[in-house]
Design an enzyme around this catalytic site. Sequence first.
Site, PDB file in Angstrom:
ATOM      1  N   PRO A 151       6.255   1.526   4.182  1.00 32.67           N
ATOM      2  CA  PRO A 151       6.547   2.863   3.636  1.00 32.67           C
ATOM      3  C   PRO A 151       5.402   3.844   3.911  1.00 32.67           C
ATOM      4  O   PRO A 151       5.635   5.015   4.188  1.00 32.67           O
ATOM      5  CB  PRO A 151       6.731   2.591   2.145  1.00 32.67           C
ATOM      6  CG  PRO A 151       7.171   1.149   2.088  1.00 32.67           C
ATOM      7  CD  PRO A 151       6.420   0.460   3.182  1.00 32.67           C
ATOM      8  N   TYR A 152       4.173   3.348   3.831  1.00 28.76           N
ATOM      9  CA  TYR A 152       3.032   4.219   4.170  1.00 28.76           C
ATOM     10  C   TYR A 152       3.182   4.774   5.585  1.00 28.76           C
ATOM     11  O   TYR A 152       3.053   5.987   5.814  1.00 28.76           O
ATOM     12  CB  TYR A 152       1.719   3.433   4.054  1.00 28.76           C
ATOM     13  CG  TYR A 152       0.537   4.134   4.700  1.00 28.76           C
ATOM     14  CD1 TYR A 152      -0.058   5.240   4.092  1.00 28.76           C
ATOM     15  CD2 TYR A 152       0.033   3.709   5.931  1.00 28.76           C
ATOM     16  CE1 TYR A 152      -1.132   5.899   4.695  1.00 28.76           C
ATOM     17  CE2 TYR A 152      -1.035   4.354   6.531  1.00 28.76           C
ATOM     18  CZ  TYR A 152      -1.614   5.444   5.902  1.00 28.76           C
ATOM     19  OH  TYR A 152      -2.671   6.093   6.500  1.00 28.76           O
TER      20      TYR A 152
END
Length: 326
Positions: A151-152
Amino acid sequence: MSKLRRAVVTGAAGFIGGHLVKRLVDAGVLVIGVDRRDPKHDTLAAANLTEALQSPNFVFVPADLVDCSVESLLLDADVVFHLAGIPGVRPSWGERFSEYAECNIVVTQRIMEAAVRLGVPRVVVASSSSVYGRTGGAPSAETAATAPMSPYGVSKLAAESLCLAHADRADSRTSVAALRYFTVYGPRQRADMLIGRVLEAALGGPPVRVYGAGGQRRDFTFITDAVEATIAAATATDDTGVFNIGAGQASSVTDVVRIAEELTGTRIPTSPVAARDGDVPATLADHSRAREVLGWGPQVDLAGGMRRHWQWLTADKSPVSEASAS
Ligand code: NAD
Ligand code: UGA
């Protein structure tokens, strides 16, 4: 650097931001540093900005970029170095993602809206090697496909894409350099990152928890190289583009532990733990575009950079001077 009169640095109280601010104020640039961590109340922020805060060229503004007024911060800036964000790969799953989305994506949108409206000539934004995802270990050029594994990484790709979209608007007088930094290390590195943890373990800190088998490889990039690339991106060209900023050599977690043992003369205690979701098997920068367009190339190899990081940890915690480069 002579082109720069006034610069805004977001994320100024962070690891990379603190080093960048120091380099800019030393060169005579007036720097407006913005961060939601206030060195008056936050010891990490205070450590990252110790020297800059003594300079008459530095103004610190404590503000949360999620909801503060952005335009007033950017007025009259020659460049905005947009480094603010939530940086860790592994904690970006689950509930914390909303903070990543706000600080990495929404904040970037707010910065770009303001920069384009004010006609700020240049934005240099911190992107990440994590946009590439699983690569198989070959060097990544900027033209390679992007497929973030965390997700980062998704949030950094979104941030980078937003900046490029704003630069492309018909009414935009703002050009953008998106810098895909590869695993930056050196004095005052964030406490969640590998090299600092390994060197702290040599000083009696906790054993290093090695995620997976330790064979994962990273293109570890020394902080002074990252800072020089960032400044070159503001000054060497005003073209919009994406640049890999990495040392161009990959080393495994096991290699880092071995180098640290040779450097410190200490056996580093390690304990294997489960691999972490989102951790890519390998990163490696093809930095030829940064060489050609920015005139930048890395100066510090892993053993030399780890020596400087170790010297800082064990000695006087003095500034990182180029003179001690190896
Ligand atoms: P850091 O956490 O030390 O610094 C980031 C700073 O941004 C922090 O001081 C934080 O308080 C500030 N910030 C976050 N959200 C904010 C908000 N809403 N308003 C105001 N300030 C806010 O991280 P770092 O290692 O210095 O990384 C800097 C940037 O570079 C990040 O964008 C990160 O994603 C990117 N990056 C870092 C690396 C690396 O190896 N360190 C590699 C690739 C990309
Ligand atoms: C780093 C930064 O933390 C990110 O902000 C950045 O976006 C990313 O680089 C990037 O290049 O874009 P990472 O490569 O995970 O992320 O950096 P480290 O935290 O130093 O980890 C390096 C390797 O060591 C990873 O494979 C990780 O799994 C491993 N590691 C790390 C451990 O085995 N144990 C630890 O305690 C810490």
